[in-house]
Every structure is written in structure tokens, then in C-alpha cells.
Design a protein around this motif. Structure first.
Motif, PDB file in Angstrom:
ATOM      1  N   VAL A   1     -34.613   4.530  30.524  1.00 38.04           N
ATOM      2  CA  VAL A   1     -34.745   3.063  30.443  1.00 38.04           C
ATOM      3  C   VAL A   1     -36.108   2.697  29.851  1.00 38.04           C
ATOM      4  O   VAL A   1     -36.205   1.901  28.924  1.00 38.04           O
ATOM      5  N   ILE A   2     -37.171   3.286  30.433  1.00 37.41           N
ATOM      6  CA  ILE A   2     -38.540   3.103  29.918  1.00 37.41           C
ATOM      7  C   ILE A   2     -39.114   4.507  29.756  1.00 37.41           C
ATOM      8  O   ILE A   2     -39.458   5.166  30.757  1.00 37.41           O
ATOM      9  N   SER A   3     -39.197   4.962  28.522  1.00 34.96           N
ATOM     10  CA  SER A   3     -39.484   6.385  28.266  1.00 34.96           C
ATOM     11  C   SER A   3     -40.855   6.811  28.782  1.00 34.96           C
ATOM     12  O   SER A   3     -41.041   7.956  29.184  1.00 34.96           O
ATOM     13  N   HIS A   4     -41.850   5.907  28.794  1.00 32.45           N
ATOM     14  CA  HIS A   4     -43.192   6.267  29.237  1.00 32.45           C
ATOM     15  C   HIS A   4     -43.554   5.592  30.564  1.00 32.45           C
ATOM     16  O   HIS A   4     -44.705   5.283  30.827  1.00 32.45           O
ATOM     17  N   SER A   5     -42.546   5.398  31.407  1.00 36.66           N
ATOM     18  CA  SER A   5     -42.795   4.789  32.721  1.00 36.66           C
ATOM     19  C   SER A   5     -43.667   5.705  33.581  1.00 36.66           C
ATOM     20  O   SER A   5     -43.547   6.944  33.541  1.00 36.66           O
ATOM     21  N   GLU A   6     -44.534   5.088  34.389  1.00 32.64           N
ATOM     22  CA  GLU A   6     -45.407   5.835  35.293  1.00 32.64           C
ATOM     23  C   GLU A   6     -44.886   5.814  36.735  1.00 32.64           C
ATOM     24  O   GLU A   6     -45.572   6.279  37.645  1.00 32.64           O
TER      25      GLU A   6
ATOM     26  N   ALA B   1     -28.859   0.151  32.953  1.00 36.70           N
ATOM     27  CA  ALA B   1     -30.051   0.679  33.614  1.00 36.70           C
ATOM     28  C   ALA B   1     -29.737   1.307  34.964  1.00 36.70           C
ATOM     29  O   ALA B   1     -30.236   2.384  35.296  1.00 36.70           O
ATOM     30  N   ILE B   2     -28.904   0.649  35.763  1.00 36.57           N
ATOM     31  CA  ILE B   2     -28.602   1.136  37.114  1.00 36.57           C
ATOM     32  C   ILE B   2     -27.912   2.494  37.036  1.00 36.57           C
ATOM     33  O   ILE B   2     -26.937   2.681  36.311  1.00 36.57           O
ATOM     34  N   GLY B   3     -28.423   3.422  37.810  1.00 36.57           N
ATOM     35  CA  GLY B   3     -27.841   4.765  37.852  1.00 36.57           C
ATOM     36  C   GLY B   3     -28.406   5.717  36.809  1.00 36.57           C
ATOM     37  O   GLY B   3     -28.091   6.909  36.841  1.00 36.57           O
TER      38      GLY B   3
ATOM     39  N   ASN C   1     -35.365  10.798  43.137  1.00 29.92           N
ATOM     40  CA  ASN C   1     -35.006  11.603  41.970  1.00 29.92           C
ATOM     41  C   ASN C   1     -35.284  10.892  40.656  1.00 29.92           C
ATOM     42  O   ASN C   1     -34.926  11.387  39.581  1.00 29.92           O
ATOM     43  N   GLY C   2     -35.907   9.717  40.747  1.00 33.23           N
ATOM     44  CA  GLY C   2     -36.229   8.974  39.535  1.00 33.23           C
ATOM     45  C   GLY C   2     -35.074   8.172  38.982  1.00 33.23           C
ATOM     46  O   GLY C   2     -35.143   7.670  37.846  1.00 33.23           O
ATOM     47  N   ILE C   3     -34.005   8.017  39.777  1.00 34.03           N
ATOM     48  CA  ILE C   3     -32.833   7.248  39.330  1.00 34.03           C
ATOM     49  C   ILE C   3     -33.054   5.763  39.646  1.00 34.03           C
ATOM     50  O   ILE C   3     -33.448   5.408  40.755  1.00 34.03           O
ATOM     51  N   VAL C   4     -32.791   4.902  38.659  1.00 30.95           N
ATOM     52  CA  VAL C   4     -32.976   3.458  38.837  1.00 30.95           C
ATOM     53  C   VAL C   4     -31.903   2.929  39.790  1.00 30.95           C
ATOM     54  O   VAL C   4     -30.703   3.105  39.555  1.00 30.95           O
ATOM     55  N   ASN C   5     -32.359   2.280  40.881  1.00 29.43           N
ATOM     56  CA  ASN C   5     -31.404   1.695  41.836  1.00 29.43           C
ATOM     57  C   ASN C   5     -31.560   0.190  41.974  1.00 29.43           C
ATOM     58  O   ASN C   5     -30.814  -0.443  42.703  1.00 29.43           O
ATOM     59  N   PHE C   6     -32.557  -0.389  41.307  1.00 35.11           N
ATOM     60  CA  PHE C   6     -32.672  -1.857  41.269  1.00 35.11           C
ATOM     61  C   PHE C   6     -33.296  -2.250  39.944  1.00 35.11           C
ATOM     62  O   PHE C   6     -34.270  -1.629  39.477  1.00 35.11           O
ATOM     63  N   PHE C   7     -32.735  -3.299  39.341  1.00 39.58           N
ATOM     64  CA  PHE C   7     -33.162  -3.705  38.000  1.00 39.58           C
ATOM     65  C   PHE C   7     -32.789  -5.172  37.853  1.00 39.58           C
ATOM     66  O   PHE C   7     -31.620  -5.502  37.734  1.00 39.58           O
ATOM     67  N   ASN C   8     -33.757  -6.098  37.935  1.00 44.32           N
ATOM     68  CA  ASN C   8     -33.396  -7.522  37.954  1.00 44.32           C
ATOM     69  C   ASN C   8     -33.267  -8.091  36.539  1.00 44.32           C
ATOM     70  O   ASN C   8     -33.509  -7.389  35.527  1.00 44.32           O
ATOM     71  N   LYS C   9     -32.882  -9.343  36.492  1.00 43.54           N
ATOM     72  CA  LYS C   9     -32.563  -9.980  35.206  1.00 43.54           C
ATOM     73  C   LYS C   9     -33.786 -10.072  34.300  1.00 43.54           C
ATOM     74  O   LYS C   9     -33.697  -9.858  33.086  1.00 43.54           O
ATOM     75  N   SER C  10     -34.958 -10.408  34.893  1.00 46.76           N
ATOM     76  CA  SER C  10     -36.173 -10.519  34.082  1.00 46.76           C
ATOM     77  C   SER C  10     -36.545  -9.166  33.484  1.00 46.76           C
ATOM     78  O   SER C  10     -37.011  -9.081  32.337  1.00 46.76           O
TER      79      SER C  10
END
Length: 673
Positions: free
Chosen positions: A165-170, A157-159, A136-145
Motif C-alpha cells: 500500500v505504502i512501499s516505504h512505510s515505517e 488496502a485491507i488485508g 504481521n504487517g497486514i493492514v486491518n484499518f484504512f479510513n477514507k482520508s
């Protein structure tokens, strides 16, 4: 939910009870033992689990499982005959197997948890940013870097949807197409320029479950590429970094021959470039094997190996990794960490702990050093004694640490915030000792004694075997009635004092001779604890000696770092009739006669009595390793004990103060069975 009845509340039953408490599908509804003071019974009472002394009336109860850990075959057969048809009876051997399997399961779960934690640590430690989304395009992992590069916190970011989070993400497009995209440039809202690779996530059934991206900040790379165009400058920079490193670095080629070392390496090992460059990787090893050669053979990094290097046999920790270029092994690089500073910090920490103990005038179980079976058994008994308000009788030789045990029991008890008093029962005349203990009344004025001062605290009666019969009788009355009468007074004064007694005398012999009152003995002997002598736990001598060295360094204003191998061997061969007190005396005498520049206690610094005992009967040609000599001495002790006991193994084990199981193991080890 399966209801369980445990029959037998000893060590095995207690272990099962603790284990089944953690299971969601098993419930211990009762535990049976004829001894109500068995550890399982005591634990069950505290946790509101039903306890019984007879199992027969319980067979009509709703128990699906009965576990017999009595070890009595007759009990098991009787249970087998009388149990309900639908009740499962499990013998102790099977129960122990179940315990083992469950413990293994918990162990593997812990391993998996550790692996998961390590993976998360790794993902949060790498430079590359990592983001993953679900279908569904929901962020479920986002590391420190990723957080650092996007300027978005992990929590924010999570959830959230990836476009928040990134408006023009592909990434959503990658999920839809199922196509991998490699090394695509992108500029984030934060202004960071990145190169990213995107991958669809497909499960084993071939279903798409999300997508993830791995990206790296190339802003710095671009800047460096613009500034550094000459390969020689890059090489010069790398060499400068290596040369200025405080950690020793050594590099070998694919054949294991040295090609590069830095000044820190020469400082730690004492070896020059001429002694290392072009020589095999073993050139710097004084004790151990070359880790470079191992890495070259396996093509895998090896970390945290302890070896000795150089002319001074420096103790170091080594990390070595292979150098692989275009999948070809070109050599390996090793980083050596000197352990001297770490050991120095550890000694400073030990000194600080010792200082704190001295300031508090109290000791805890942490101050009782040693990993031997004997001392650990005594410590476990003492910890049990600390949890209950029972009178404790410490038995052991002079200097074995009975007072330390008394302090530790007090510090771990619920009386730790109240006062602890020590009374040497052999140092005063009868009337003076009684006045000190109970106080006295004179001319209508009352003078308090230690029983007053120690109210709600602990009173340690040292060398209780030297008390007179009269004083024994007065102490017995105080213990039984929780009250005392001052010398010269008539009023009974209630008191709450915990008594810990100690003696090196054979109290049973004194009792038979009429010197020690029988009723007083049984009043004191509620919780007897044997404090082992130093010769019973020689494997602890090294750690105790190191601890005493820290303490004596502080007292003498010295900075002695340790002992030579031969000095330690001499200490291990000595029997120490004066126990730890004698060991401390020996070390202090050795330190007194050291020169100002000396930092190590050598064998010749020890008293001649120690050296003559240690070398007695040892021929240089017959001199084996320390382990071989200790084994030979242990074998002789076993043979002598067996002979004294007429071959009776139970008596032999009792005389040597070891378990029968341990005796059988040692007899088999030395082929004496």
C-alpha cells in the motif's frame, strides 16, 4: 439446547415465543392454550411449532423448562406438583423479568452497534488519514482520508501488506521498536506530502499487537503558508466567511457577552448589533435558556437544541461549541439554523403524499393519524384483520374515520391489487340497493352487480344498520355460501368477496328490537373494531388539524401555515360531536373567511359555537395552562363515571373504554382512589 414448553398463548406467551425464537440456546418445542385462536397459538401454527390445548399429557415429554404465563395461581400450583423433578418451572412474573432482561440485552447490543457505526463514521469523516497494521504487517484499518491521500481504495488496502500500500512505510519499524514517532514528514507515491505520527498498539497484557499511523495532507497548508503571510489578511478572510454564511452565527466571550454576529443572525432574530454586542447571551432568547451559558459552564459542545429567538419568536435549532485556546476558555460560538424552510419542505412532502393518495383513490394505515392509546389499539386490531380473510365490523360515531379504516384494511390485505367498492346502505331504496349489490336478469340478459365487480376484492357496506330484513337475509346467504343469485335470476354464482361493514347504530339494541337479524349480526361481528371518537383521543387533534390544513390548502389554493396557540387550545376544549369530519369543516370555514395576506388561523377565526364552548365557565384569573385544564376536565369525567357506575371500577373502565390498569393509574394520579 434447552427445550421449552410455554403454557398460556395470550399476549405474554406470544411475546415470549417471539423472543425465544431469536435465542440460539433456547427452543420452544410447544405452546399450550385452551383458546386455539390466541395470538401465540396462531403464530406457532404458522411457524410449525407444536400447539396443545392441555398440558397434562406433555409432562412426560423432554422439556427442560416450563413457563406458566396463564396468570392462574391454581394452574401454577398444579404444575409445581406434577412437573418432573428435573424440569424447571418458571412463573409468569419471572418470565416477564427474563423478557425484560433479554430486551435490555438486545437494547445494549444495539447501542454498542450504533456506537461502533458512529465511530466508523467519525473515522471516515475526519480529514486525517489513519492506517493500522497487525503484528504481521497486514493492514486491518484504512479510513477514507487515507484512501484519498494514497490513491488506494479501502478494498484494495485491507488485508494487504503495508508495503503493498505504502512501499516505504515505517509502521513495521514502529512495531518492532515499540517507540512513538511524532510529526514525521513523508511523501507518498501519489505525490502527496504528509506529516505523520506513528504509534505502537499494546494490549492490556503489555503485548504488542500492531501499529497505527495518523497523518495529514500538508500540501495545502504549505501552499497557504507561502501565499498568506499577513495575519490581517487571515482575519479578513475569516470575517468574510462569517459574514457571508447563510446560517446565523453568534460569538460570545468567556463571560457570556456578545462579541460578534453576522447578517444572517440579524435577519433571523430581527436584532441589530447594538442590541446584542456587549449584552448577555440571553438577549436574543424569547423562549428557552441560553445554550452559550451552558457551554461556558461545561466547556463541552451542545448540539440540536430547539429554542425560540428574537422579536418574532423564530423557531430555530442551535449548535454551540466552546472556544478553547491553549487550554483556556475564550468564549463560545453558536450556529443557528432557521426551521422555517425545513417545515416548509415537510409540508410540501405532506402535500405530495396527500396528492398521491388522492390519485390512487386508496388509503393506508399511514393515513390514520394519532399517537393516542385508543387509536393505536384500533389500528393494531385493523392490521390484524388485514392479515386474515375475516369479516370485519367497524363500530364508531359519524365522522370518526370508519371508511378510512376500511380502505386501510383493504390496502394492507392480499386483496390490495383488486378493487374496493363502498356501498352506502342508507342512500337507496331496498330494490335499487339489491340490484346494485347482486345485479339482475331482465329479458334473458344478465346485468352484473358489485358482487361481480368486487370478485377477489373488498366490498365495504357502510351504515349496515339501515338495511332491511330482506336485504340482510340475502347478504347473509351470500356470506355463508360464498355465492349469490341475481335479482330475477335462478342460478347460484360463486364469488370471493371480502366484506367490511360499518355502523354507528347500536346494533345490539336493534337486534333486541327485531330490526336487525341476529344471525346476520353474528355473521358480521366476527372481527369487531371500535373506531374511537375524536373526544376520546383529544391529544391527536393537533396533528390531525395540521394534516387537514395541508389537504385544505391544496383544495382552496391557499398557503396557511398553522394555528395560534390559543386557536389550538380552543379546538382541544371542544368535544367534536361530528368527529374528524366536523374538525375538517371547522378548519375549512375558518380558511374561507381569512384575508388573502393571512397565514395563521387565530382563535377569532373559529366559529362562535366553538369559542363559546371553549370559554364557557372559564374566568381569566382561573385560566391555567392547557395541561392543567385538561387534567381538571379528565378528573371531572372520572368522577362522573365512577358515580354513574356506583363506584364499580371494572364497569367504569368499560364505560370509558380504557383498561382497568389505566383507570387505576388515573385514579391514583388525581387522588380519587
Amino acid at each position: 439446547m434447552q427445550n421449552i414448553l410455554i403454557i398460556g398463548a395470550g399476549k405474554g406467551g406470544y411475546a415470549l415465543l417471539r423472543l425465544f425464537e431469536q435465542a440460539d440456546y433456547l427452543q420452544v418445542k410447544g405452546i399450550v392454550d385452551i383458546d386455539e385462536n390466541a395470538p401465540g397459538m396462531q403464530y406457532a401454527k404458522k411457524h410449525y411449532i407444536h400447539t396443545y390445548t392441555d398440558w397434562k399429557p406433555l409432562l412426560n415429554e423432554d422439556f427442560q423448562i416450563i413457563i406458566d404465563v396463564t396468570g392462574n395461581k391454581d394452574v401454577f400450583l398444579e404444575l409445581l406438583a406434577e412437573r418432573p423433578v428435573n424440569t424447571v418451572l418458571i412463573p409468569g412474573e419471572i418470565a416477564n423479568l427474563i423478557v425484560t432482561l433479554l430486551e435490555e440485552k438486545n437494547k445494549f447490543i444495539q447501542i454498542l452497534d450504533n456506537k461502533k457505526m458512529n465511530q466508523e463514521l467519525i473515522f471516515n469523516s475526519i480529514e486525517e488519514g489513519m492506517i493500522s497494521i497487525d503484528e504481521n504487517g497486514i493492514v486491518n484499518f484504512f479510513n477514507k482520508s487515507a484512501s484519498n491521500m494514497t490513491k488506494v481504495s479501502i478494498e484494495d488496502a485491507i488485508g494487504k501488506h503495508i508495503f503493498d500500500v505504502i512501499s516505504h512505510s515505517e509502521l513495521p519499524r514502529t512495531f518492532e521498536t515499540g517507540q512513538i514517532e511524532l510529526n514525521k514528514e513523508l511523501i507518498l507515491e501519489s505525490g502527496t506530502k504528509i506529516v505523520t505520527s506513528r504509534y505502537p498498539m499494546i494490549n492490556e497484557q503489555g503485548k504488542k499487537i500492531g501499529a497505527f499511523a495518523v497523518f495529514k495532507d500538508i500540501s495545502e497548508v504549505v501552499r497557504l503558508a507561502e501565499e498568506i503571510t499577513d495575519l490581517t489578511e487571515i482575519q479578513t478572510m475569516l470575517e468574510a466567511i462569517i459574514q457571508s454564511s447563510e446560517d446565523a452565527i453568534s460569538v460570545v466571550d468567556e463571560e457570556g457577552k456578545g462579541i460578534l454576529i453576522n447578517p444572517a443572525y440579524s435577519r433571523i432574530t430581527g436584532l441589530s448589533e447594538e442590541e446584542v454586542i456587549g449584552k448577555p447571551a440571553t438577549a436574543d432568547i424569547s423562549e428557552g435558556e441560553s445554550i452559550h451559558f451552558k457551554v461556558l459552564q461545561t466547556r463541552k459542545p451542545i448540539r440540536g437544541v430547539n429554542i425560540r429567538v428574537g422579536k418574532q419568536k423564530k423557531d430555530v435549532i442551535v449548535n454551540v461549541a466552546p472556544i478553547i485556546v491553549n487550554n483556556l476558555l475564550k468564549g463560545s460560538v453558536g450556529v443557528i439554523h432557521d426551521m422555517t424552510e425545513i417545515r416548509s419542505l415537510m409540508k410540501e412532502l405532506d402535500q405530495a403524499r396527500t396528492l398521491i393518495r388522492n390519485l390512487e383513490l386508496s388509503y393506508s394505515f399511514e393515513d390514520i393519524l394519532g399517537e393516542s392509546e385508543q387509536i393505536q389499539f384500533a389500528v393494531n386490531q385493523a392490521k390484524l384483520a388485514a392479515s386474515v380473510p375475516v369479516t370485519v365490523l367497524l363500530r364508531g360515531e359519524v365522522g370518526s374515520g370508519k371508511e378510512l379504516f376500511a380502505h386501510a384494511i383493504h390496502s394492507a390485505s392480499n386483496r390490495k391489487h383488486n378493487r374496493f367498492f363502498r356501498v352506502n346502505c342508507s342512500s337507496q331504496e331496498e330494490h335499487l340497493l339489491e340490484r346494485e349489490l347482486f345485479g339482475y336478469e331482465e329479458k334473458g340478459i344478465s346485468y352484473s352487480g358489485l358482487f361481480d365487480e368486487a370478485h377477489c376484492g373488498t366490498l365495504f357496506l357502510d351504515e349496515v344498520g339501515e338495511l332491511t330484513n330482506k336485504t340482510q337475509a340475502k347478504l347473509l346467504r351470500a356470506l355463508r355460501e360464498n355465492a349469490f343469485i341475481r335479482i330475477g335470476g335462478t342460478t347460484s354464482i360463486p364469488v370471493d368477496v371480502r366484506i367490511i361493514a360499518a355502523s354507528y347504530f347500536n346494533l345490539e339494541k336493534l337486534m333486541r328490537e327485531g330490526i336487525f337479524r341476529e344471525d346476520f349480526y353474528f355473521q358480521l361481528n366476527r372481527m369487531p373494531i371500535h373506531v374511537p371518537s375524536l373526544r376520546e383521543r383529544k391529544q391527536d387533534i393537533s396533528s390531525i388539524a395540521e394534516h387537514l390544513l395541508v389537504k385544505l390548502n391544496k383544495e382552496f389554493g391557499r398557503n396557511i401555515e398553522g394555528f395560534t396557540k390559543s386557536a389550538l387550545e380552543s379546538l382541544l376544549l371542544y368535544d367534536f360531536p361530528g368527529n374528524i369530519r366536523e374538525l375538517e369543516n371547522i378548519i375549512s370555514r375558518a380558511m374561507i373567511f381569512l384575508e388573502a395576506q393571512d397565514r395563521i388561523i387565530e382563535e377569532h377565526h373559529l366559529p362562535k359555537s366553538i369559542l363559546s364552548f371553549s370559554h364557557n365557565g372559564l374566568d381569566e384569573e382561573q385560566l391555567g395552562t392547557l395541561a392543567e385544564q385538561m387534567d381538571e376536565m379528565e378528573k371531572k369525567v372520572l368522577l362522573n363515571a365512577l358515580q354513574v357506575c356506583g363506584g364499580n371500577k371494572s364497569q367504569t373502565a368499560k364505560k370509558l373504554n380504557i383498561s382497568l390498569r389505566t383507570l387505576y393509574y388515573k385514579l391514583e394520579k388525581y387522588n380519587l382512589d
